[in-house]
Design an enzyme around this catalytic site. Structure first.
Site, mmCIF file in Angstrom:
data_model
loop_
_atom_site.group_PDB
_atom_site.id
_atom_site.type_symbol
_atom_site.label_atom_id
_atom_site.label_comp_id
_atom_site.label_asym_id
_atom_site.label_seq_id
_atom_site.Cartn_x
_atom_site.Cartn_y
_atom_site.Cartn_z
ATOM 1 C CG ASN A 27 -0.440 -0.059 2.487
ATOM 2 O OD1 ASN A 27 0.611 -0.646 2.691
ATOM 3 N ND2 ASN A 27 -1.095 0.574 3.436
ATOM 4 N N GLY A 58 2.283 -5.822 7.328
ATOM 5 C CA GLY A 58 1.242 -6.453 6.515
ATOM 6 C C GLY A 58 0.025 -6.789 7.345
ATOM 7 C CB SER A 59 -2.860 -8.892 6.542
ATOM 8 O OG SER A 59 -2.199 -10.079 6.200
ATOM 9 C CD GLU A 86 5.140 -1.135 12.841
ATOM 10 O OE1 GLU A 86 4.076 -0.505 12.722
ATOM 11 O OE2 GLU A 86 5.933 -0.947 13.773
ATOM 12 C CB CYS A 146 -1.925 0.385 8.051
ATOM 13 S SG CYS A 146 -0.605 1.581 8.276
ATOM 14 C CD GLU A 204 -6.627 -3.330 7.851
ATOM 15 O OE1 GLU A 204 -6.200 -4.500 7.920
ATOM 16 O OE2 GLU A 204 -5.867 -2.364 7.726
HETATM 17 P P1 NAD Z 1 -0.170 -9.087 3.339
HETATM 18 O O1 NAD Z 1 -0.045 -9.523 4.741
HETATM 19 O O2 NAD Z 1 -1.075 -9.824 2.442
HETATM 20 O O3 NAD Z 1 1.261 -9.106 2.607
HETATM 21 C C1 NAD Z 1 2.407 -8.507 3.174
HETATM 22 C C2 NAD Z 1 3.648 -9.257 2.718
HETATM 23 O O4 NAD Z 1 3.558 -10.592 3.166
HETATM 24 C C3 NAD Z 1 3.830 -9.307 1.199
HETATM 25 O O5 NAD Z 1 5.182 -9.068 0.903
HETATM 26 C C4 NAD Z 1 3.424 -10.727 0.837
HETATM 27 O O6 NAD Z 1 4.161 -11.258 -0.242
HETATM 28 C C5 NAD Z 1 3.729 -11.519 2.099
HETATM 29 N N1 NAD Z 1 2.783 -12.626 2.304
HETATM 30 C C6 NAD Z 1 1.474 -12.660 1.945
HETATM 31 N N2 NAD Z 1 0.920 -13.848 2.305
HETATM 32 C C7 NAD Z 1 1.904 -14.568 2.894
HETATM 33 C C8 NAD Z 1 1.967 -15.879 3.473
HETATM 34 N N3 NAD Z 1 0.898 -16.657 3.505
HETATM 35 N N4 NAD Z 1 3.131 -16.292 3.989
HETATM 36 C C9 NAD Z 1 4.222 -15.503 3.971
HETATM 37 N N5 NAD Z 1 4.228 -14.269 3.427
HETATM 38 C C10 NAD Z 1 3.102 -13.789 2.899
HETATM 39 O O7 NAD Z 1 -0.554 -7.542 3.408
HETATM 40 P P2 NAD Z 1 -0.852 -6.552 2.217
HETATM 41 O O8 NAD Z 1 -2.143 -6.916 1.582
HETATM 42 O O9 NAD Z 1 0.344 -6.397 1.348
HETATM 43 O O10 NAD Z 1 -1.022 -5.178 3.020
HETATM 44 C C11 NAD Z 1 -2.211 -4.822 3.640
HETATM 45 C C12 NAD Z 1 -2.168 -5.062 5.134
HETATM 46 O O11 NAD Z 1 -1.011 -4.485 5.696
HETATM 47 C C13 NAD Z 1 -3.327 -4.376 5.859
HETATM 48 O O12 NAD Z 1 -3.824 -5.236 6.848
HETATM 49 C C14 NAD Z 1 -2.701 -3.150 6.495
HETATM 50 O O13 NAD Z 1 -3.369 -2.669 7.645
HETATM 51 C C15 NAD Z 1 -1.329 -3.654 6.814
HETATM 52 N N6 NAD Z 1 -0.380 -2.561 6.887
HETATM 53 C C16 NAD Z 1 0.147 -2.223 8.098
HETATM 54 C C17 NAD Z 1 1.032 -1.146 8.177
HETATM 55 C C18 NAD Z 1 1.630 -0.722 9.481
HETATM 56 O O14 NAD Z 1 2.569 0.072 9.451
HETATM 57 N N7 NAD Z 1 1.147 -1.197 10.623
HETATM 58 C C19 NAD Z 1 1.374 -0.444 7.027
HETATM 59 C C20 NAD Z 1 0.824 -0.829 5.829
HETATM 60 C C21 NAD Z 1 -0.042 -1.891 5.755
#
Ligand code: NAD
Length: 441
Positions: free
Chosen positions: A98, A171-172, A193, A227, A317
């Site tokens: 994002n 990430g999520s 995070e 996020c 979310e």
């Molecule tokens: P995501 O968790 O799907 O992916 C994040 C990363 O994890 C990517 O690089 C992806 O390749 C990897 N990944 C995905 N599935 C995986 C798995 N099963 N096993 C290992 N690695 C895996 O998140 P997203 O869709 O890229 O981002 C959105 C989420 O991130 C939202 O929930 C948002 O709130 C959160 N976010 C948090 C912050 C923060 O600073 N707290 C900032 C930005 C986004």
């Protein structure tokens, strides 16, 4: 060499700063190709943040990396006591799509500054930005120092199967749990995070015009894919209609009546997310927006009036340009809604009543937030940025970023000119002296 030589680390960061400044247009172009992010948002929310963080670290690295003297304990008299900052070693950074440049590069800068070798796994959903990150780093660093590995979930899983000295994941929540489990195999420390459902509470005693402006900005920047964006509003019932009119007005001032034509309004990142978001709008009372176009992965800024807490849009979310508007009549109503969810990453209050906002700040547990604004706590590098509970573990930004990538090693340098015998055996009769000493403390 990068582990110990502070000057070498600093030179690396200076080279990186120049490379990012030289690539400013390429960064904006890549973000536009990935999801039509405007040049202004690309600069403000990505390049600018990384450049400021780099400058801040370059300015302070000598001070931060130096062993820090602390007051010695009288129990160790005579001694000089220090905290040494030791690089963890091999750091893995996994980042989301994002804010794909900023969220991959910012933690990497801090990890490099702290003397670690770094592997970055940027998001597969922003291929242009991820390829550019790989190009910038491979032009400047040996692979053994900083390596960018592009790829999707399998690549991420393969990396997590290896042993690291520190893992920094953004990430999520669901993937955060996978990362935490993988890290536990080797007792690797983590920063997670994550995200959450961020409430925004609007008191009738507030400046409603300002609230509408700041809400529209915070919710629809990056098309709601932030996020810390307000996930839903809890508005004092008597001002709801007035607020909705002001929100609509602000949306149209910001992105025009036809938001699909606006140069400033990004697209949804993927078909999967677009479908998820469009499904949220079904069978809801949409008071504004709801327009969508699959070909362009477009979803207009959408306001939903009073969705049921059981509806899908209130289950997870949102992470898109949909703003549910709930209401409260009594303070207890706020508590019932907010506490239905896990601890969020952010919470916002719009109110001129200090007692009301203080009460909410202390009543609820959340990562961080603002009174009378949205998102901006992210921009102060003297504030820790991170979640609590399901919204994350650990926090970073500014000096804290340097510190989280450093093991804090405690060292006592004891003098030899005096050697108090009290601690040595035989202990006979010594306990009374110790107790007298403890009472004296
Ligand atoms: P995501 O968790 O799907 O992916 C994040 C990363 O994890 C990517 O690089 C992806 O390749 C990897 N990944 C995905 N599935 C995986 C798995 N099963 N096993 C290992 N690695 C895996 O998140 P997203 O869709 O890229 O981002 C959105 C989420 O991130 C939202 O929930 C948002 O709130 C959160 N976010 C948090 C912050 C923060 O600073 N707290 C900032 C930005 C986004």
């Amino acid at each position: 060499m990068f582990r110990t030589d502070i000057n070498y680390r600093k030179q690396c960061l200076i080279k990186l700063l120049h490379a990012i400044e030289e690539n400013e247009n390429e960064i904006a172009n890549a973000l536009y190709k990935d999801f039509k992010k405007s040049e202004f948002e690309a600069y403000l929310t990505e390049t600018f943040i990384v450049i400021s963080e780099l400058k801040h670290i370059i300015k302070n690295i000598n001070k931060w990396a130096k062993p820090k003297m602390v007051l010695p304990s009288i129990l160790n008299f005579p001694s000089l006591d220090y905290v040494y900052k030791e690089p963890y070693g091999k750091v893995l950074i996994i980042s989301p799509w994002n804010y794909p440049f900023q969220l991959a590069v910012s933690p990497a800068i801090a990890a490099i500054a702290a003397g670690n070798s770094v592997t970055i796994k940027p998001s597969e959903l922003t291929p242009n930005t991820s390829a550019l990150i790989a190009k910038i780093f491979s032009n400047l660093f040996e692979k053994s120092h900083v390596e960018v590995i592009q790829g999707g979930i399998e690549t991420s899983q393969a990396l997590l199967a290896k042993r690291w000295d520190y893992i920094f994941f953004t990430g999520s929540v669901n993937v955060g749990k996978i990362v935490a489990k993988a890290a536990a195999n080797n007792l690797t420390p983590v920063t997670l995070e994550l995200g959450g459902k961020n409430p925004c509470i609007i008191d009738k005693n507030c400046d409603l015009d300002i609230a509408a402006k700041r809400l529209v900005w915070g919710k629809f920047v990056n098309a709601g894919q932030t996020c810390i964006a307000p996930d839903y509003l809890i508005v004092e019932k008597s001002i709801k209609e007035n607020l909705i009119q002001k929100l609509i007005n602000e949306i149209e001032i910001s992105y025009s009546i036809n938001q699909q034509q606006s140069a400033d309004y990004p697209r949804i990142i993927s078909k999967k997310n677009w479908e998820r978001l469009v499904n949220f709008t079904k069978q809801q009372n949409i008071v504004y927006g709801g327009k969508h176009d699959e070909n362009e992965l477009f979803l207009s800024p959408t306001l939903i009036d009073e969705p049921s807490l059981e509806s899908p849009v209130m289950h997870e979310e949102i992470f898109g340009p949909i703003l549910p508007i709930l209401t409260y009549e009594h303070k207890n109503d706020i508590e019932q809604i907010v506490q239905k969810f896990e601890k969020p990453l952010a919470l916002y209050v719009f109110s001129n009543d200090k007692k009301f906002s203080e009460e909410l700040i202390s009543k609820f547990s959340f990562g961080g937030g603002c009174v009378n604004d949205t998102l901006i706590h992210f921009a102060n590098n003297r504030l820790p940025f991170g979640g609590v509970g399901f919204s994350g573990i650990g926090a970073y930004h500014g000096k804290l970023s340097f510190d989280i990538f450093s093991h804090q090693k405690a060292i006592v340098k004891k003098a030899t000119w005096l050697d108090i015998k009290l601690r040595y055996a035989p202990y006979k009769n010594k306990i009374e002296t110790i107790k007298k000493f403890v009472n004296w403390l």
